[in-house]
Enzyme design. Sequence first.
Site, PDB file in Angstrom:
ATOM      1  N   GLY A  49       0.697  -1.426   0.009  1.00  0.00           N
ATOM      2  CA  GLY A  49       0.617  -0.239  -0.800  1.00  0.00           C
ATOM      3  C   GLY A  49       0.813   1.198   0.183  1.00  0.00           C
TER       4      GLY A  49
ATOM      5  N   TYR B 183     -11.523   4.297  14.321  1.00  0.00           N
ATOM      6  CA  TYR B 183     -10.467   4.677  14.047  1.00  0.00           C
ATOM      7  C   TYR B 183     -10.430   5.614  13.779  1.00  0.00           C
ATOM      8  CZ  TYR B 183      -7.938   4.656   8.181  1.00  0.00           C
ATOM      9  OH  TYR B 183      -7.291   4.947   8.089  1.00  0.00           O
TER      10      TYR B 183
HETATM   11  P1  NAD Z   1      -3.039  -1.691   4.409  1.00  0.00           P
HETATM   12  O1  NAD Z   1      -3.480  -1.512   4.804  1.00  0.00           O
HETATM   13  O2  NAD Z   1      -2.823  -2.513   3.136  1.00  0.00           O
HETATM   14  O3  NAD Z   1      -0.670  -2.145   4.927  1.00  0.00           O
HETATM   15  C1  NAD Z   1      -0.422  -2.469   6.212  1.00  0.00           C
HETATM   16  C2  NAD Z   1       0.688  -2.613   6.180  1.00  0.00           C
HETATM   17  O4  NAD Z   1       1.145  -2.186   7.539  1.00  0.00           O
HETATM   18  C3  NAD Z   1       1.024  -4.132   6.063  1.00  0.00           C
HETATM   19  O5  NAD Z   1       1.938  -4.634   5.163  1.00  0.00           O
HETATM   20  C4  NAD Z   1       1.563  -5.001   7.348  1.00  0.00           C
HETATM   21  O6  NAD Z   1       2.118  -5.703   7.154  1.00  0.00           O
HETATM   22  C5  NAD Z   1       1.840  -3.934   8.151  1.00  0.00           C
HETATM   23  N1  NAD Z   1       1.485  -4.431   9.834  1.00  0.00           N
HETATM   24  C6  NAD Z   1      -0.023  -4.475  10.097  1.00  0.00           C
HETATM   25  N2  NAD Z   1      -0.216  -4.766  11.513  1.00  0.00           N
HETATM   26  C7  NAD Z   1       1.680  -4.645  11.317  1.00  0.00           C
HETATM   27  C8  NAD Z   1       2.518  -4.559  12.808  1.00  0.00           C
HETATM   28  N3  NAD Z   1       1.625  -5.115  14.086  1.00  0.00           N
HETATM   29  N4  NAD Z   1       3.706  -4.989  12.956  1.00  0.00           N
HETATM   30  C9  NAD Z   1       4.277  -4.158  11.625  1.00  0.00           C
HETATM   31  N5  NAD Z   1       3.945  -3.899  10.314  1.00  0.00           N
HETATM   32  C10 NAD Z   1       2.259  -4.271  10.037  1.00  0.00           C
HETATM   33  O7  NAD Z   1      -1.814  -0.147   3.744  1.00  0.00           O
HETATM   34  P2  NAD Z   1      -2.544   0.895   3.541  1.00  0.00           P
HETATM   35  O8  NAD Z   1      -4.088   1.095   3.011  1.00  0.00           O
HETATM   36  O9  NAD Z   1      -1.330   1.907   2.041  1.00  0.00           O
HETATM   37  O10 NAD Z   1      -2.099   1.890   4.718  1.00  0.00           O
HETATM   38  C11 NAD Z   1      -1.256   2.217   5.353  1.00  0.00           C
HETATM   39  C12 NAD Z   1      -1.862   4.237   6.411  1.00  0.00           C
HETATM   40  O11 NAD Z   1      -2.864   4.849   5.783  1.00  0.00           O
HETATM   41  C13 NAD Z   1      -2.546   2.941   7.864  1.00  0.00           C
HETATM   42  O12 NAD Z   1      -2.449   4.304   8.635  1.00  0.00           O
HETATM   43  C14 NAD Z   1      -3.753   3.606   7.193  1.00  0.00           C
HETATM   44  O13 NAD Z   1      -5.106   3.720   8.036  1.00  0.00           O
HETATM   45  C15 NAD Z   1      -4.152   4.669   5.329  1.00  0.00           C
HETATM   46  N6  NAD Z   1      -5.221   5.158   5.359  1.00  0.00           N
HETATM   47  C16 NAD Z   1      -5.101   4.642   4.188  1.00  0.00           C
HETATM   48  C17 NAD Z   1      -6.488   4.738   3.389  1.00  0.00           C
HETATM   49  C18 NAD Z   1      -6.417   4.214   2.322  1.00  0.00           C
HETATM   50  O14 NAD Z   1      -8.084   3.890   2.148  1.00  0.00           O
HETATM   51  N7  NAD Z   1      -5.739   3.063   1.852  1.00  0.00           N
HETATM   52  C19 NAD Z   1      -6.936   6.422   3.819  1.00  0.00           C
HETATM   53  C20 NAD Z   1      -6.508   6.446   4.942  1.00  0.00           C
HETATM   54  C21 NAD Z   1      -5.541   6.858   5.455  1.00  0.00           C
END
Ligand code: NAD
Length: 250
Positions: free
Chosen positions: A16, A147
């Site tokens: 991501g 969240y």
């Molecule tokens: P994702 O949620 O698809 O991936 C998250 C990554 O975090 C994974 O690789 C996972 O293995 C790792 N992870 C989870 N728990 C872990 C732990 N305890 N220790 C180490 N690694 C861990 O990624 P994303 O959707 O791009 O989200 C990334 C960030 O962006 C997050 O903080 C999310 O809340 C934020 N965000 C995402 C969106 C969206 O729509 N995707 C929107 C707003 C904010």
Amino acid sequence: MRLKDKICVVTAAGQGIGRASTLAYAQEGAQVWALDINEAALQSLKAEHENIHIHAINLLETEKFSQFFEKLDKIDVLFNCAGWVAAGDVLASSAQDMQKSWDLNVMTMFHAIQAVLPKMLAQGGGSIINMSSAASSVKGVPNRFAYSVSKAAVIGLTKSVAADYVTQGIRCNAICPGTVESPSLHERIAEQAKAQNKTIEEVFAAFVARQPMGRIGRDSEIAALAVYLASDESAFTTGTCQVIDGGWSN
Ligand code: NAD
């Protein structure tokens, strides 16, 4: 090269937004430490660029997480990207949902910042970037109670750090994306489709339908902002929440 020779750390770098940002940092000349619990994802990331160094870790193992930073002599950029999405409104949210959201979405940032700040202060500056969300104090979003509480806390944490260290070369900013294409988004869509007895296409279409631009964001678009906040181009920017949501919260 906008980040030439900067030492950066990115959490949740396996997939991501974290992965896209790690690659973008490396391509801009930084040496990047990529942290994630998913070792296979880290291995494939490392293969993509020679500037990427990996460290498999569960960020919730606080002591090990703090110890990781001890091995870095210098750190210019900390991108706290890790976060977890709990679904449900206030009545549907369990105490466990609240605790995990707090532990992963907020406390990991607290521990990382406590570990890097003394080094950044000693070297005369640094940039801290914290992943929040439009679902926070920016915008009320249905069924994102735990969240949104945690992501609003990230904004408070960010502003507090920015205010305390503004005269010492430390910058601290939050990124507040709207819905962004990512593996976890597709997992959420699949779960929602199952729960609501809908097709994946129908649920995806509903996500898109709430977007004024008629599309969701790309991880590369968030990574571009993360590069800007990491670089010296943003030297006058601190204590901000950078909303990047295609006009969703407007
Ligand atoms: P994702 O949620 O698809 O991936 C998250 C990554 O975090 C994974 O690789 C996972 O293995 C790792 N992870 C989870 N728990 C872990 C732990 N305890 N220790 C180490 N690694 C861990 O990624 P994303 O959707 O791009 O989200 C990334 C960030 O962006 C997050 O903080 C999310 O809340 C934020 N965000 C995402 C969106 C969206 O729509 N995707 C929107 C707003 C904010």
